[in-house]
Design a protein around this motif. Structure first.
Motif, short mmCIF file in Angstrom:
data_model
loop_
_atom_site.label_atom_id
_atom_site.label_comp_id
_atom_site.label_asym_id
_atom_site.label_seq_id
_atom_site.Cartn_x
_atom_site.Cartn_y
_atom_site.Cartn_z
N GLU A 10 15.84 84.27 56.46
CA GLU A 10 15.26 85.61 56.63
C GLU A 10 15.65 86.53 55.49
O GLU A 10 15.77 87.74 55.65
CB GLU A 10 15.71 86.24 57.96
N ALA A 11 15.89 85.96 54.30
CA ALA A 11 16.25 86.78 53.14
C ALA A 11 15.20 87.87 52.99
O ALA A 11 14.00 87.60 53.06
CB ALA A 11 16.32 85.94 51.89
N PRO A 12 15.64 89.09 52.83
CA PRO A 12 14.69 90.20 52.75
C PRO A 12 13.71 90.05 51.59
O PRO A 12 14.12 89.79 50.45
CB PRO A 12 15.59 91.42 52.53
N HIS A 17 11.72 90.32 45.88
CA HIS A 17 10.78 91.04 45.02
C HIS A 17 11.54 91.77 43.90
O HIS A 17 11.12 91.73 42.74
CB HIS A 17 9.96 92.03 45.85
N ASN A 18 12.62 92.44 44.24
CA ASN A 18 13.40 93.19 43.25
C ASN A 18 14.06 92.26 42.23
O ASN A 18 14.16 92.60 41.05
CB ASN A 18 14.43 94.08 43.93
N MET A 19 14.50 91.09 42.68
CA MET A 19 15.07 90.12 41.74
C MET A 19 13.99 89.60 40.80
O MET A 19 14.23 89.47 39.59
CB MET A 19 15.70 88.95 42.51
N GLU A 20 12.82 89.32 41.33
CA GLU A 20 11.72 88.83 40.49
C GLU A 20 11.29 89.89 39.47
O GLU A 20 11.03 89.57 38.32
CB GLU A 20 10.53 88.42 41.36
N ALA A 21 11.25 91.16 39.90
CA ALA A 21 10.89 92.25 38.99
C ALA A 21 11.92 92.38 37.87
O ALA A 21 11.58 92.54 36.70
CB ALA A 21 10.75 93.56 39.75
N ARG A 87 18.41 93.83 40.88
CA ARG A 87 18.96 93.83 39.52
C ARG A 87 20.39 93.30 39.52
O ARG A 87 20.75 92.45 38.72
CB ARG A 87 18.89 95.24 38.94
N ALA A 88 21.22 93.81 40.42
CA ALA A 88 22.62 93.38 40.47
C ALA A 88 22.73 91.90 40.85
O ALA A 88 23.55 91.18 40.27
CB ALA A 88 23.41 94.24 41.45
N VAL A 89 21.91 91.45 41.77
CA VAL A 89 21.97 90.04 42.18
C VAL A 89 21.48 89.16 41.04
O VAL A 89 22.07 88.12 40.76
CB VAL A 89 21.16 89.80 43.48
N LEU A 90 20.42 89.58 40.34
CA LEU A 90 19.97 88.81 39.18
C LEU A 90 21.04 88.78 38.10
O LEU A 90 21.28 87.74 37.48
CB LEU A 90 18.66 89.37 38.61
N ASP A 91 21.70 89.90 37.86
CA ASP A 91 22.79 89.92 36.87
C ASP A 91 23.90 88.95 37.26
O ASP A 91 24.49 88.30 36.40
CB ASP A 91 23.34 91.34 36.70
N GLN A 92 24.17 88.84 38.54
CA GLN A 92 25.15 87.87 39.03
C GLN A 92 24.70 86.45 38.67
O GLN A 92 25.49 85.64 38.17
CB GLN A 92 25.32 88.02 40.54
#
Length: 99
Positions: A10-12, A17-21, A87-92
């Protein structure tokens, strides 16, 4: 193309979407797949990294033991998860994969 597995069926959608952007902004091609704990082994063969939702923090060791191959497995920061900070998760992920 890098494949990111988020262990949380159930990942939001907003987080994904924000990670893909953020990835598009950085010129990085990614595929993100939310999966259940039971399906991790099936998907781990296709993944470059597995991210665990904050609710799974007590299961990380067990999940590491059950994955059939060596792959980075990291927790998503609770605040980043809760605020949908893609953004923060993608940076991780970028740090983990040295992108």
């Amino acid at each position: 193309m890098k494949t990111i597995i988020i262990e949380c069926p159930e990942a939001p959608n907003m987080l994904i979407h924000n990670m893909e952007a953020a990835a598009r902004d950085d010129g990085i091609e990614i595929a993100i797949q939310p999966v259940s704990k039971e399906d991790l082994n099936t998907w781990s063969d296709k993944a470059d990294v597995i991210l665990l939702s904050p609710q799974e923090r007590f299961e990380k060791h067990h999940i590491q033991e059950t994955i059939r191959r060596s792959i980075p497995i990291q927790m998503i920061d609770m605040v980043d998860y809760g605020t949908m900070n893609g953004r923060a998760v993608l940076d991780q992920v970028k740090k983990i994969l040295r992108l």
